[in-house]
Structure formats: C-alpha cells, structure tokens
Scaffold this active site. Sequence first.
Site, PDB file in Angstrom:
ATOM      1  N   LEU A 196       5.708  -3.211  -3.248  1.00 16.13           N
ATOM      2  CA  LEU A 196       6.646  -4.177  -3.824  1.00 16.13           C
ATOM      3  C   LEU A 196       6.941  -3.795  -5.277  1.00 16.13           C
ATOM      4  O   LEU A 196       6.039  -3.411  -6.017  1.00 16.13           O
ATOM      5  CB  LEU A 196       6.074  -5.590  -3.757  1.00 16.13           C
ATOM      6  N   GLY A 228       4.015  -9.266  -5.405  1.00 15.08           N
ATOM      7  CA  GLY A 228       3.020  -8.452  -6.124  1.00 15.08           C
ATOM      8  C   GLY A 228       2.613  -9.132  -7.427  1.00 15.08           C
ATOM      9  O   GLY A 228       1.428  -9.260  -7.743  1.00 15.08           O
ATOM     10  N   HIS A 229       3.620  -9.584  -8.200  1.00 18.00           N
ATOM     11  CA  HIS A 229       3.308 -10.296  -9.450  1.00 18.00           C
ATOM     12  C   HIS A 229       2.513 -11.572  -9.150  1.00 18.00           C
ATOM     13  O   HIS A 229       1.562 -11.904  -9.846  1.00 18.00           O
ATOM     14  CB  HIS A 229       4.597 -10.728 -10.169  1.00 18.00           C
ATOM     15  N   HIS A 238       8.067 -10.822  -7.814  1.00 19.62           N
ATOM     16  CA  HIS A 238       7.915 -10.728  -6.357  1.00 19.62           C
ATOM     17  C   HIS A 238       6.456 -11.028  -6.032  1.00 19.62           C
ATOM     18  O   HIS A 238       5.652 -11.334  -6.930  1.00 19.62           O
ATOM     19  CB  HIS A 238       8.336  -9.337  -5.858  1.00 19.62           C
TER      20      HIS A 238
END
Length: 282
Positions: free
Chosen positions: A181, A32-33, A30
């Site tokens: 997230l 965040g990654h 997502h």
Amino acid sequence: MKIITTLAHLRSYLTTFDRPALVPTMGNLHDGHLSLVRRAKPLGDVLVTSIFVNRLQFLPHEDFDTYPRTFDADCAALQAAGCDVVFAPTEAELYPQPQSFKINPPAELTDLLEGHFRPGFFTGVCTVVMKLFACVQPRVAVFGQKDYQQLMVIRQMVQQFALPIDIIGGPTRRAADGLALSSRNNYLSAAERVEAVQLSQALQTMAGALKAGAVDVAALEQQAMAALSARGWQPDYLTLRRRADLQSPATVELATLLAQADLVLLGAAKLGQTRLIDNLEV
Ligand code: PAF
C-alpha cells in the site's frame, strides 16, 4: 479527536501528557498508515498523527504540487483508528523562516538506493522529522517499514543525537494481490494497477532463487531488472543488501546472512509516471 494547526496550541495541549506517541505522515492516508496509528496507540498516553506535505523532501521535478491532499477523509479515518490529535501545520507555521538549518545525514547512509536516485530526499526527511520531534516531543514514534531506508536513517539520527524517542517500525500492509500500500498507488491507471504487483513478485522471485542456493547476486539483480524492463517498467534498482547497513553483502558472508535472516531485497521502479518502492526481508 483534536485537530491542531499551530505549534503554540499543540504545546499547550500536550503539557498534561508524559508520553506522547507520534505517527508522522504526509496525509492521503491508506490502511498502511492506519495500521501504524493502531500500532502506536497503546505505546503512549496520547497519540499524535502529523499531516504535513513536506516540500523539502521533494525534488523540483517530483510531485509536491500534485501530491493528493485529502484532509477531511484523513481526519475521519484517523478518528476511527483511535488517533487523539491531528497536528496539521501550514508551511508558514512549520517553516516560518526558510529552513536553512538542515539535518544532513551521512553519505554512507544516503548516497545509495533512494538517496542516490532522489538526492536531498533524506535531508528533507530528517529535517522535517527532527522538527516534528521538536514540536511534539514524543517518547515513541512509529514509521512504516515500506520506507526501509528512511526507517534506518531515522533510527540512526535518533541514536546519534541521543534523542529519548523509541523508533518503532510498522510492517508493510499489502493489497490482496501483494502490492504494497502506498499513497502513490492512486496515480496508477487501471492497467498499471494490475501490473504493479510485479515489483513485489520480482522481489519474491529473487528471494526464491537465493533460498534455492543462488550465489551470483549481481546476475540475480540484473535478471530481475531486465525482467521488469521487458514488461515496460523503468527500474532504478532491484538489489540485495545487508539489513544492518544496506550495503551489498560479500559473497563469503551470503550463506551466513541468509541463515540469520539478515538480508533485505529492495526495489524501486517507475511504471508509467509512477515510481513505486518495495522491500522484502530474507
Ligand atoms: O514517510 C513519509 O510519509 C514522510 O517521509 C515523513 C516521514 C512523514 C516525513 O515527511
């Protein structure tokens, strides 16, 4: 972007680079990654993202089998984010024999919080991270601050083993309503997704009380747990800790630590079948 699945291919490909940067993930990526990938990109001369769902860090009753595997979508997103290499080994490639040599992080770092509620979790995390470090030999690695205790444990592991790797923490990315997230947010029903923001709101409420002068930390923690329980959650912990070692602050040091922003609120709670974690530095 290269997709590499074997250690031999990875090693031969990386020989021409001096300063690999690594973002370890379990996939199901997502934003965040992807923000970690973007953070890592300028820090090395080649950016490797690993995708490996690590059986060793799941308890028997946890979601290893059902953990979402979304490899094609992950690769498309990584390419768009500027990743150079996806390292996606099979289990047989990363663990060709049963992994009986393990990294056992010390109890003072792991007998609390996540390690208390997920015994063995940090042994699994440290073992796979050490193995990924051995495979990629990065000079820098980026981990999300959402997994606050994990970041601290990995920093200490790298320090104690004198690994020549800079560990960088990337800030938590949040949805518009404030929910951190997480790949596990996908498990939430529509109604649970609306409710899920209450975990970060509980931490915000605790932070507000502390800033307003509350000193009875135990009462604050109990109130926060009770408030979430009353909404149907099953909280594992909502707690105030020192940032340095994740131990509880003594009452006498509270004001100083607060003034120095050396405290962190951490929460973990189950909503339906989904366990969520979050944290807030104060
Ligand atoms: O944070 C994660 O996704 C995992 O714990 C990690 C660091 C990729 C190890 O499997």
